[in-house]
Design a protein around this motif. Structure first.
Motif: not given
Length: 741
Positions: A350-365
């Motif tokens: 749950q805590e990891a998904i919260e970070l993903k929802n707030k700070f994730s960005s599309p793949r660059r490479s």
């Protein structure tokens, strides 16, 4: 941007630091204490990467995408026995902040498996035309490999040009600004951009390698670890952090509840408390009197003595009672959390998904399916039309499109070529050299390879074993082949199994396929993937059974799903009936059909488009598409072909896409028998009949067995009197049948 980085750092590294989650040790001069490590919510070694050298050892870990890292962590939580290939479904490789192209996945697989591997990274470039009249062009560098210095790269290119080690460049300049990187390399007139670019990759750091050496400190000892071992070590550490945090909160909640219970006792006996306090000679005496009178602890007595008079009201008492209930609930939840590792893992997820929802960005490479740093074959091979022929035994061959001549209905046909002993034709398609060919196996796995990678051969050659091109497992057979020139976002692949399960998956889900293949569909035991077609939401799909039953269903009503799912029931089959074929009715044909039906209902019975039915015994007919009605999934359907006892349906196609001036079909169908004999005939020569008719003979099969494969092609550019079919257009559809058909 700085605020986002600070917020991410605080949320991921510093949260819960003051809740006894990690051990504190003395600093360098023993004046203060510092945490021995930070209670990270994500494995920062993988997220940010790491590079360092120590005595006798070193580490070099590439950075990864936050969203993908959370996904692979959750996958390992749900399936602790997940294999490396299953984990790669969620995190296919590193993601460098400078972008670039990761060439091939062999180095990634080796690094993730053993902890050591070399990843080749190439800068992202484009070619722009500066002057169309003189055909002068420029190479634009938009992204460079990780840890490559841009200024040093530009200087190196200029030095190579000056030393005449690099030919074909007339000017180089750096036009980078705050909007992004842009290095312009102008080419001399007549220079081939692909050759110049290849030399840049070979002579400069525009292509470089990242050597992975994934060494981390585990239990105080340096250890070389693969991806799965690193993730598991982090989960073990995170479980310890969650457990220590829960014990800390539990201890605080219990202490506070103990105080609140004492205050409530004091408020319930307020008169006695006031009397004891007034009669006491000192604070110590008052505290001792309260403890003796009401059986309170020293902390409870001190809390009562510290209360203000304003907190003696009934409202304040209710607040303390409510606080006590809330603390009881909190204590109960914390005790439940500490009693089960499953609950602890749920909190981690749950805590990891919260970070993903707030700070994730599309793949660059981006990952490229290539293991070579030199000029690709595709850059020098013309994108010409070609024929691909696949056999039941897994042999494939590529031929020129003019290999087969146009023939009349009812003829025996021309042999498609030499076959192995006890082998039979399985698939026959038309594509272009640069197309991605998606190979779908009976086990629901999809593989990918460029069409030009199949060796070209003559009609009489036996072909190349697919096992030399694809990483097939023992007993795995390719049952459907789809050529793809562009992985468009609005395109889908429709999959149909032998037992009648259908599934729609976005075509973009197959844009990056590992050499070992990826899962396309989950199959129930005993089932196998048989047909795959491209479609859009506006199309219709026609599905037919071996007994001649037909259903038409809108692709929009079929819910798009992920690759790792089973799908829905496509057709309600009676008895031992099985699915025989399917084809797609494009949106344009569907709209024309609706317009004709509304404008002139009486003429819809004979006009196109039609369903072209082909039986195993070589018979066929056309039935107007308007004779069928659309229906949802899981229906019996309407009868489309009435067979004799020993005959079954071999294939069904939608025809009428290409019309001549007289309104008749300008398409052609290629029939291939089990022995490899091919017959190419005009669709217009096939009679238009009712749904109950038996049809007309299309191919005589006295000595060549049954119909094994059929393909539909358009011939709008071919003169009807010509014998060759070199100008044939792309395939609309193809069907592959089992050896038992």
């Amino acid at each position: 941007m700085i605020w986002i980085h600070l917020a991410l750092t605080e949320a991921m590294l510093l949260a819960d630091l003051e809740q006894d989650t990690v051990d504190f040790v003395p600093n360098f001069d023993n004046s203060q204490k510092e945490p021995s490590l930070l209670p990270a919510r994500l494995p920062t070694l993988l997220l940010n990467g790491s590079s360092g050298i120590a005595v006798g050892m070193a580490t070099n870990i590439p950075p990864h995408n936050l969203g993908e890292l959370v996904d692979v962590l959750c996958a390992l939580i749900h399936n602790p026995e997940a294999t490396l290939q299953e984990l790669l479904e969620y995190m296919p490789g590193p993601d460098f902040p400078t972008g670039g192209l990761i060439m091939g996945n062999i180095g990634i697989l080796e690094a993730y498996r053993t902890g050591r591997g070399r990843v080749t990274v190439r800068g992202k470039t484009d070619v722009e035309v500066l002057d169309s009249r003189t055909k002068r062009a420029a190479i634009i560098i938009k992204e460079i490999p990780y840890q490559t210095n841009k200024s040093a790269l530009v200087e190196k290119i200029a030095e190579l040009v000056e030393n005449k080690s690099l030919d074909g460049i007339s000017d180089i300049r750096d036009e980078s600004d705050r909007s992004g990187m842009r290095i312009v390399i102008e080419l001399k007139r007549g220079s081939d951009p692909l050759i110049v670019l290849n030399n840049l990759y070979r002579l400069t750091s525009l292509q470089s390698g990242f050597s992975c050496n994934m060494v981390g400190i585990l239990d105080g000892q340096p250890k070389l670890m693969g991806l799965r071992e690193l993730l598991q070590a982090f989960l073990d550490f995170r479980c310890s952090v969650i457990e220590r945090r829960a014990r800390f909160k539990l201890s605080q909640a219990q202490e506070r509840r103990h105080i609140v219970e004492g205050i409530v006792v004091g408020l319930d006996n307020i008169d006695g408390v006031i009397r004891i306090v007034r009669e006491a000679s000192s604070n110590a005496a008052a505290s001792a009197g309260l403890r003796n009178e009401y059986n309170l602890s020293e902390k409870q007595a001190e809390a009562i003595l510290d209360m203000n008079l304003r907190r003696l009201t009934l409202l304040e008492r209710k607040k303390f009672v409510d606080e006590s209930k809330s603390l009881m609930e909190q204590i109960s939840k914390l005790e439940e959390l500490l009693s089960s590792k499953k609950h602890i893992l749920q909190v981690i997820e749950q805590e990891a998904i919260e970070l993903k929802n707030k700070f994730s960005s599309p793949r660059r490479s981006m990952l490229e399916d290539s293991d070579s740093g030199q000029l690709e074959d595709i850059d020098v091979i013309p994108n010409e039309e070609m024929l691909l022929v696949l056999s039941e035994k897994g042999y494939v061959k590529r031929m020129k499109p003019n290999t087969f001549n146009l023939q009349n209905r009812g003829t025996i046909g021309k042999s498609i070529g030499k076959l192995r002993v006890n082998d039979a034709m399985s698939d026959f398609i038309v594509c272009r050299a640069h197309d991605h060919i998606l190979y779908f196996s009976d086990k629901g796995i999809v593989y990918s390879a460029r069409a030009y990678k199949i060796p070209e051969c003559t009609r009489t050659a036996a072909g190349t074993p697919l096992i030399q091109i694809l990483s097939l497992t023992d007993g795995e057979r390719i049952t459907s082949v789809i050529p793809v020139s562009d992985f468009a976002g609005d395109q889908f692949l429709l999959m149909l199994t032998m037992n009648g399960y259908v599934k729609k998956v976005s075509l973009s889900s197959f844009s990056s396929i590992r050499s070992t293949g990826i899962i396309a569909i989950q199959l129930v035991p005993g089932d196998e993937l048989k047909w795959v077609r491209c479609c859009t939401n506006d199309d219709l799909v026609a599905m037919a059974s071996q007994n001649g039953m037909v259903t038409l269903t809108s692709c929009e009503t079929i819910r798009a799903q992920g690759r790792n799912t089973r799908g829905a029931v496509a057709m309600r089959l009676k008895g031992e009936d099985k699915i025989a074929s399917m084809d797609i009715i494009p949106a344009a044909i569907r709209k024309d059909l609706e317009m004709v039906t509304e404008a002139n209902p009486s003429s819809k019975r004979l006009s196109g488009p039609w369903l072209l039915f082909l039986s195993e015994s070589g018979f066929g007919k056309r039935v107007p598409l308007s004779s069928f009605r659309a229906s949802p999934l899981n229906r019996v359907g309407l009868i489309g072909y009435k067979f004799s006892a020993e005959d079954r349906l071999a294939a069904v196609f939608v025809v009428g896409f290409s019309l001549a001036e007289d309104g008749e079909s300008d398409e052609q169908v290629v029939l291939v028998s089990q022995s490899g004999t091919a017959n190419r005939i005009k669709v217009r020569d096939v009679s238009i009949q009712s749904r109950y008719a038996r049809g007309v003979i299309l191919m005589r099969l006295d000595h060549t067995g049954k119909i094994q494969s059929a393909s539909l092609i358009s011939a709008t550019d071919t003169d009807p009197e010509e014998e060759t079919a070199s100008e044939a257009a792309a395939v609309h559809g193809q069907v592959s049948l089992g050896a038992s058909a």
